[in-house]
Design a protein around this motif. Structure first.
Motif, PDB file in Angstrom:
ATOM      1  N   ARG A   9      -0.678   6.267   4.465  1.00  0.00           N
ATOM      2  CA  ARG A   9      -0.488   6.048   3.027  1.00  0.00           C
ATOM      3  C   ARG A   9      -0.053   7.347   2.341  1.00  0.00           C
ATOM      4  O   ARG A   9       0.842   7.344   1.493  1.00  0.00           O
ATOM      5  N   LEU A  12       3.578   8.015   3.223  1.00  0.00           N
ATOM      6  CA  LEU A  12       4.441   7.110   2.471  1.00  0.00           C
ATOM      7  C   LEU A  12       4.578   7.572   1.025  1.00  0.00           C
ATOM      8  O   LEU A  12       5.679   7.587   0.471  1.00  0.00           O
ATOM      9  N   GLU A  13       3.474   7.976   0.432  1.00  0.00           N
ATOM     10  CA  GLU A  13       3.499   8.466  -0.942  1.00  0.00           C
ATOM     11  C   GLU A  13       4.379   9.715  -1.058  1.00  0.00           C
ATOM     12  O   GLU A  13       5.196   9.835  -1.974  1.00  0.00           O
ATOM     13  N   THR A  15       6.868  10.553   0.952  1.00  0.00           N
ATOM     14  CA  THR A  15       8.255  10.131   1.161  1.00  0.00           C
ATOM     15  C   THR A  15       8.830   9.485  -0.097  1.00  0.00           C
ATOM     16  O   THR A  15       9.961   9.773  -0.493  1.00  0.00           O
ATOM     17  N   LEU A  16       8.054   8.639  -0.742  1.00  0.00           N
ATOM     18  CA  LEU A  16       8.519   7.992  -1.973  1.00  0.00           C
ATOM     19  C   LEU A  16       8.735   9.004  -3.084  1.00  0.00           C
ATOM     20  O   LEU A  16       9.697   8.892  -3.860  1.00  0.00           O
ATOM     21  N   ASP A  17       7.875  10.020  -3.171  1.00  0.00           N
ATOM     22  CA  ASP A  17       8.059  11.078  -4.169  1.00  0.00           C
ATOM     23  C   ASP A  17       9.357  11.847  -3.904  1.00  0.00           C
ATOM     24  O   ASP A  17      10.103  12.176  -4.836  1.00  0.00           O
ATOM     25  N   GLU A  18       9.644  12.135  -2.641  1.00  0.00           N
ATOM     26  CA  GLU A  18      10.881  12.839  -2.291  1.00  0.00           C
ATOM     27  C   GLU A  18      12.108  12.003  -2.637  1.00  0.00           C
ATOM     28  O   GLU A  18      13.103  12.526  -3.158  1.00  0.00           O
ATOM     29  N   ILE A  19      12.047  10.711  -2.352  1.00  0.00           N
ATOM     30  CA  ILE A  19      13.165   9.811  -2.686  1.00  0.00           C
ATOM     31  C   ILE A  19      13.358   9.753  -4.198  1.00  0.00           C
ATOM     32  O   ILE A  19      14.485   9.810  -4.697  1.00  0.00           O
ATOM     33  N   GLU A  20      12.267   9.659  -4.920  1.00  0.00           N
ATOM     34  CA  GLU A  20      12.350   9.616  -6.385  1.00  0.00           C
ATOM     35  C   GLU A  20      13.001  10.892  -6.926  1.00  0.00           C
ATOM     36  O   GLU A  20      13.842  10.840  -7.828  1.00  0.00           O
TER      37      GLU A  20
END
Length: 70
Positions: A9, A12-13, A15-20
């Motif tokens: 988790r 994933l968090e 990775t999502l922050d990097e994508i954002e």
């Protein structure tokens, strides 16, 4: 098992922050502008040469378009 879930988790968090961050256009424009300004301050010669070349190309295209009317 719960530790593995928490670790996944967290990854994933992250990775999502990097994508954002990558998809945040205003932020990326700011990063680019700061890098460009630092590059110009470090050595303005390539920037001046690039602008001169761009002006010459655009001027040439405009002259070609105006003078080549059939």
């Amino acid at each position: 098992m719960q530790s593995k879930v928490a670790q996944t988790r967290a990854q994933l968090e992250s990775t999502l922050d990097e994508i954002e961050d990558k998809l945040n256009v205003p932020k990326q424009v700011g990063v680019f502008a700061r890098k460009a300004q630092a590059s110009y301050e470090d050595n303005p010669v390539p920037w001046v040469a690039g602008v001169t070349a761009a002006v010459a190309i655009v001027g040439g295209l405009v002259a070609w378009a105006v003078l080549s009317r059939d």
